[in-house]
Motif scaffolding. Structure first.
Motif, mmCIF file in Angstrom:
data_model
loop_
_atom_site.group_PDB
_atom_site.id
_atom_site.type_symbol
_atom_site.label_atom_id
_atom_site.label_comp_id
_atom_site.label_asym_id
_atom_site.label_seq_id
_atom_site.Cartn_x
_atom_site.Cartn_y
_atom_site.Cartn_z
ATOM 1 N N LEU A 161 0.831 -1.201 0.000
ATOM 2 C CA LEU A 161 0.000 0.000 0.000
ATOM 3 C C LEU A 161 0.868 1.254 0.000
ATOM 4 O O LEU A 161 0.645 2.188 -0.784
ATOM 5 C CB LEU A 161 -0.910 -0.012 1.234
ATOM 6 C CG LEU A 161 -1.727 1.247 1.513
ATOM 7 C CD1 LEU A 161 -2.754 1.467 0.430
ATOM 8 C CD2 LEU A 161 -2.392 1.166 2.878
ATOM 9 N N ALA A 169 -7.775 2.405 -1.204
ATOM 10 C CA ALA A 169 -7.340 1.188 -0.523
ATOM 11 C C ALA A 169 -8.564 0.478 0.034
ATOM 12 O O ALA A 169 -9.353 1.071 0.773
ATOM 13 C CB ALA A 169 -6.390 1.541 0.614
ATOM 14 N N HIS A 190 -0.949 2.464 7.290
ATOM 15 C CA HIS A 190 -2.072 3.028 6.524
ATOM 16 C C HIS A 190 -2.135 4.537 6.707
ATOM 17 O O HIS A 190 -2.294 5.291 5.739
ATOM 18 C CB HIS A 190 -3.393 2.402 6.974
ATOM 19 C CG HIS A 190 -4.589 3.188 6.499
ATOM 20 N ND1 HIS A 190 -5.092 4.266 7.217
ATOM 21 C CD2 HIS A 190 -5.351 3.094 5.379
ATOM 22 C CE1 HIS A 190 -6.108 4.788 6.553
ATOM 23 N NE2 HIS A 190 -6.281 4.091 5.441
ATOM 24 N N THR A 201 -10.177 5.317 1.661
ATOM 25 C CA THR A 201 -10.083 3.979 2.248
ATOM 26 C C THR A 201 -11.458 3.384 2.505
ATOM 27 O O THR A 201 -12.343 4.055 3.040
ATOM 28 C CB THR A 201 -9.302 4.016 3.572
ATOM 29 O OG1 THR A 201 -7.980 4.499 3.329
ATOM 30 C CG2 THR A 201 -9.215 2.632 4.209
#
Length: 258
Positions: A161, A169, A190, A201
């Motif tokens: 990521l 994501a 993250h 996200t």
């Protein structure tokens, strides 16, 4: 700003008992800079949504649409979806014998960008990202996920990521199987990427513990293939206290909203 839009999505799979409908009219819009948490009991369709967005061939879209900045995602192959900016952190990352982490990461980055990254810059980025995620440097020469623990596999998902820098994501129960320390490391990974301001996200989870570290803007409750309720972060706190019983009861009586 980019937008991932899901409209009235109906999805089914083939089972030994015949066709089974899983998603029954899901609509959801996510923009970069937003974090959406999807919560719900087992079998409610959360992971099916993630897999459908990513293009898993097992799932059949019966009707509805998924678009990314107006482009039809459902017409894209899996690799085209990745190049368009969609990233799936898998619930069960697979082992890839015979392919080292180093080769996999650089080959994937080259495929995504259309050109190979500068070796000097790329090596530095990989080392820094691995250090942040507390991944031993020796793992770079090991085969992808082969012999890795569950927590190590999840850290490798977040490593991808950070290196691939997607527009969106999709994190499918990334917190499952993680102890508290690993959960913090994965969440921080993250959050580092999210802080760039160029990513949205979709976070799928059963529990609120990851939401202590990855703060959602919106919470959606999935029950029986539908969104049963939507709200802000306070909805996750309510679910922690009350559970899903009232939603399951509504589903049993057919009163979950379409």
């Amino acid at each position: 700003m980019s937008t991932l839009e899901i409209k009235d999505l109906h999805v089914s799979i083939e089972t030994e008992q015949g066709t089974k409908q899983i998603l029954k009219g899901v609509s959801l819009t996510i923009q970069t800079g937003e974090i959406h948490a999807i919560m719900g009991p087992n079998g409610s369709g959360k992971s099916t949504l993630a897999a459908t967005i990513a293009g898993h061939p097992r799932y059949t879209v019966d009707s509805g649409s998924i678009t990314l900045d107006g482009e039809d995602v459902l017409e894209m192959s899996v690799d085209e979806r990745a190049r368009a900016g969609l990233f799936l952190a898998m619930q069960y990352p697979v082992e890839v014998p015979g392919v080292t982490m180093t080769n996999f990461l650089r080959t994937a980055k080259t495929a995504l960008d259309g050109e190979a990254p500068s070796l000097r810059t790329w090596t530095k980025e990989v080392k820094e990202a691995m250090a942040h995620l507390r991944i031993d440097a020796d793992f770079a020469q090991r085969n992808v996920n082969e012999g890795f623990s569950g927590g190590e596999k999840k850290r490798v998902e977040i490593l991808q990521l950070e290196l691939f820098k997607p527009k969106f994501a999709i994190m499918d129960e990334t917190d499952s199987g993680l102890d508290v320390d690993a959960l913090k490391v994965v969440s921080e990974g993250h959050n580092r990427e999210f802080a760039r301001g160029a990513m949205g996200t979709l976070l799928i989870t059963h529990y609120t513990r990851i939401l202590r570290y990855i703060k959602p803007d919106f919470v959606h409750v999935f029950v029986d293939g539908k969104i049963a309720e939507e709200g802000g972060p306070e909805l996750a706190d309510r679910l922690e206290e009350e559970g899903y019983d009232r939603f399951l009861a509504a589903a049993a009586t057919g009163t979950v909203k379409a």
